[in-house]
Design a protein around this motif. Structure first.
Motif, mmCIF file in Angstrom:
data_model
loop_
_atom_site.group_PDB
_atom_site.id
_atom_site.type_symbol
_atom_site.label_atom_id
_atom_site.label_comp_id
_atom_site.label_asym_id
_atom_site.label_seq_id
_atom_site.Cartn_x
_atom_site.Cartn_y
_atom_site.Cartn_z
ATOM 1 N N GLN A 23 116.993 75.230 39.151
ATOM 2 C CA GLN A 23 116.412 75.882 37.973
ATOM 3 C C GLN A 23 115.343 76.875 38.413
ATOM 4 O O GLN A 23 114.482 76.561 39.224
ATOM 5 C CB GLN A 23 115.794 74.837 37.036
ATOM 6 C CG GLN A 23 115.247 75.418 35.747
ATOM 7 C CD GLN A 23 114.634 74.355 34.852
ATOM 8 O OE1 GLN A 23 113.723 73.647 35.256
ATOM 9 N NE2 GLN A 23 115.161 74.227 33.637
ATOM 10 N N GLY B 26 111.123 71.181 45.064
ATOM 11 C CA GLY B 26 110.837 72.569 44.756
ATOM 12 C C GLY B 26 110.927 73.450 45.985
ATOM 13 O O GLY B 26 110.605 73.033 47.097
ATOM 14 N N GLY C 286 115.199 69.871 32.830
ATOM 15 C CA GLY C 286 115.016 69.874 34.273
ATOM 16 C C GLY C 286 116.277 69.522 35.033
ATOM 17 O O GLY C 286 117.178 68.851 34.523
ATOM 18 N N ARG D 226 113.196 74.794 41.094
ATOM 19 C CA ARG D 226 113.231 73.334 41.107
ATOM 20 C C ARG D 226 114.659 72.901 41.432
ATOM 21 O O ARG D 226 115.623 73.489 40.925
ATOM 22 C CB ARG D 226 112.795 72.755 39.765
ATOM 23 C CG ARG D 226 111.294 72.809 39.543
ATOM 24 C CD ARG D 226 110.872 71.864 38.431
ATOM 25 N NE ARG D 226 111.437 72.245 37.148
ATOM 26 C CZ ARG D 226 111.378 71.468 36.059
ATOM 27 N NH1 ARG D 226 110.802 70.286 36.120
ATOM 28 N NH2 ARG D 226 111.905 71.880 34.922
ATOM 29 N N LEU E 199 112.061 78.622 37.577
ATOM 30 C CA LEU E 199 110.939 78.318 36.689
ATOM 31 C C LEU E 199 110.558 79.545 35.861
ATOM 32 O O LEU E 199 110.685 80.693 36.319
ATOM 33 C CB LEU E 199 109.738 77.860 37.520
ATOM 34 C CG LEU E 199 109.926 76.574 38.323
ATOM 35 C CD1 LEU E 199 108.677 76.272 39.144
ATOM 36 C CD2 LEU E 199 110.259 75.408 37.411
ATOM 37 N N ARG E 200 110.089 79.277 34.668
ATOM 38 C CA ARG E 200 109.616 80.359 33.813
ATOM 39 C C ARG E 200 108.262 80.851 34.318
ATOM 40 O O ARG E 200 107.457 80.077 34.826
ATOM 41 C CB ARG E 200 109.471 79.872 32.368
ATOM 42 C CG ARG E 200 110.806 79.392 31.759
ATOM 43 C CD ARG E 200 110.621 78.988 30.325
ATOM 44 N NE ARG E 200 111.845 78.425 29.767
ATOM 45 C CZ ARG E 200 112.822 79.133 29.228
ATOM 46 N NH1 ARG E 200 112.678 80.461 29.165
ATOM 47 N NH2 ARG E 200 113.904 78.555 28.745
#
Length: 349
Positions: free
Chosen positions: A345, A119, A315, A124, A347-348
């Motif tokens: 990615q 991270g 992921g 990520r 993150l939300r």
């Protein structure tokens, strides 16, 4: 050890049960020969001694110990056994040296191509490297990521050429990126620093390597801010990133690609930054041409975009694992060129 000892016993029993004129004792040499194929010098020597002693006992039992034929056979058995012990000793020395060299090489390769952190702020990450060279973990492909005060910066690249020179060029670029990613405020300044570093190295080794002036590195350099749902890209002749969103795949094709690193003096100064949406939940897939130029048994290139669509979407780590396994299955387990991937990615919230 059961096999050579069983051979000694079997040959001895067979020799004792056969007529005197039939001598099977010369076959005893197979026992130390088999032992030398898997054991060290001490065990090989032990089996050799057992074999010679057994040959003496069999000859004495058959009253053949004083004959020149038997003496010649025993002498040959001793000579062969001595050479087998020496061979086993030299082989073990070479194996120990090879093990040390491999351990140093693996440590150097891990230090050069450091694993990406899982991270970086609100992102990520996951990475994958498949080296085409046997016994190698890295080659001319490269990737790195760095945290900045405002976000994250990522680079993925591919050095022209193969072998140790490409590893050296990859090390140069990785070092330059780790220095520039935190020093320079803008993405064009970072890429300009990378290009200057590559060109300076090529000029420095121009006399040493006749083809140095022809070398270059394709790369994609990304700046991903924390507070804005976008990604900024400068593409230096590298395959475009893929954006995965809601089981759809989009190619982030830049309108004004830059020349590969090392060839920046062939174009006008300055780098154009392309901006694309990168919303929470989106995933970026960066890759080298070793992925999309991998050929299957029929000679067809690997259809990355189509294969990515089969990813269940769980992921970045599962994404690179999915593509890696599918790619190796597509090519039959062996790549013709290095291949690297990085998945990112957001993150939300």
């Amino acid at each position: 050890m059961a096999i050579p000892l069983a051979l000694i016993a079997a040959i001895t029993v067979a020799d004792l049960l056969t007529p005197r004129e039939i001598q099977l004792s010369p076959l005893l040499v197979t026992a130390p020969a088999i032992t030398a194929s898997f054991a060290g010098p001490w065990l090989t020597g032990l089996v050799s001694v057992i074999t010679v002693v057994d040959g003496l006992l069999v000859s004495a039992h058959s009253d053949l110990l004083g004959t020149r034929t038997m003496q010649t056979q025993l002498a040959a058995l001793i000579v062969v056994s001595v050479f087998l012990v020496i061979f086993s000793f030299v082989r073990d020395r070479h194996q120990e040296e090879l093990t040390r060299v491999r351990s140093v090489s693996e440590a150097a390769q891990r230090a050069l191509l450091r694993p990406l952190p899982a991270g970086l702020g609100p992102f990520r990450l996951a990475s994958m490297y498949l080296a085409a060279e046997q016994e190698a973990q890295i080659g001319g492909d490269l990737y790195a990521a760095a945290r900045t005060p405002s976000g994250a910066r990522v680079v993925i690249g591919d050095v022209r050429g193969k072998g140790l020179p490409s590893v050296s060029d990859a090390a140069l670029l990785l070092g330059a990126f780790r220095e520039a990613a935190r020093r320079h405020a803008t993405l064009p300044d970072v890429v300009d620093h990378l290009d200057e570093s590559v060109r300076a190295d090529l000029e420095e080794h121009a006399e040493e390597f006749a083809e140095a002036c022809e070398n270059f590195i394709t790369a994609a350099v990304l700046d991903i801010p924390d507070d804005r749902p976008v990604v900024e890209v400068i593409d230096c002749g590298h395959p475009p990133p893929l954006l995965l969103r809601d089981h759809e795949v989009m190619t982030l094709q830049v309108a004004q690609p830059a020349p590969p690193l090392g060839l920046g003096d062939l174009t006008e100064p300055g780098y154009h930054v392309e901006t694309f949406d990168f919303k929470p939940g989106d995933t970026l897939l960066l890759y080298t041409d070793g992925v999309i130029e991998a050929r299957g048994p029929t000679g067809v290139f690997y259809p990355l975009v189509e294969r990515v669509l089969t990813w269940p979407g769980d992921g970045p780590a599962t994404l690179v694992e999915h593509v890696r396994d599918d790619l190796l299955a597509y090519v039959g387990g062996r790549l013709g060129d290095d291949a690297a991937m990085v998945a990112i990615q957001r993150l939300r919230e």
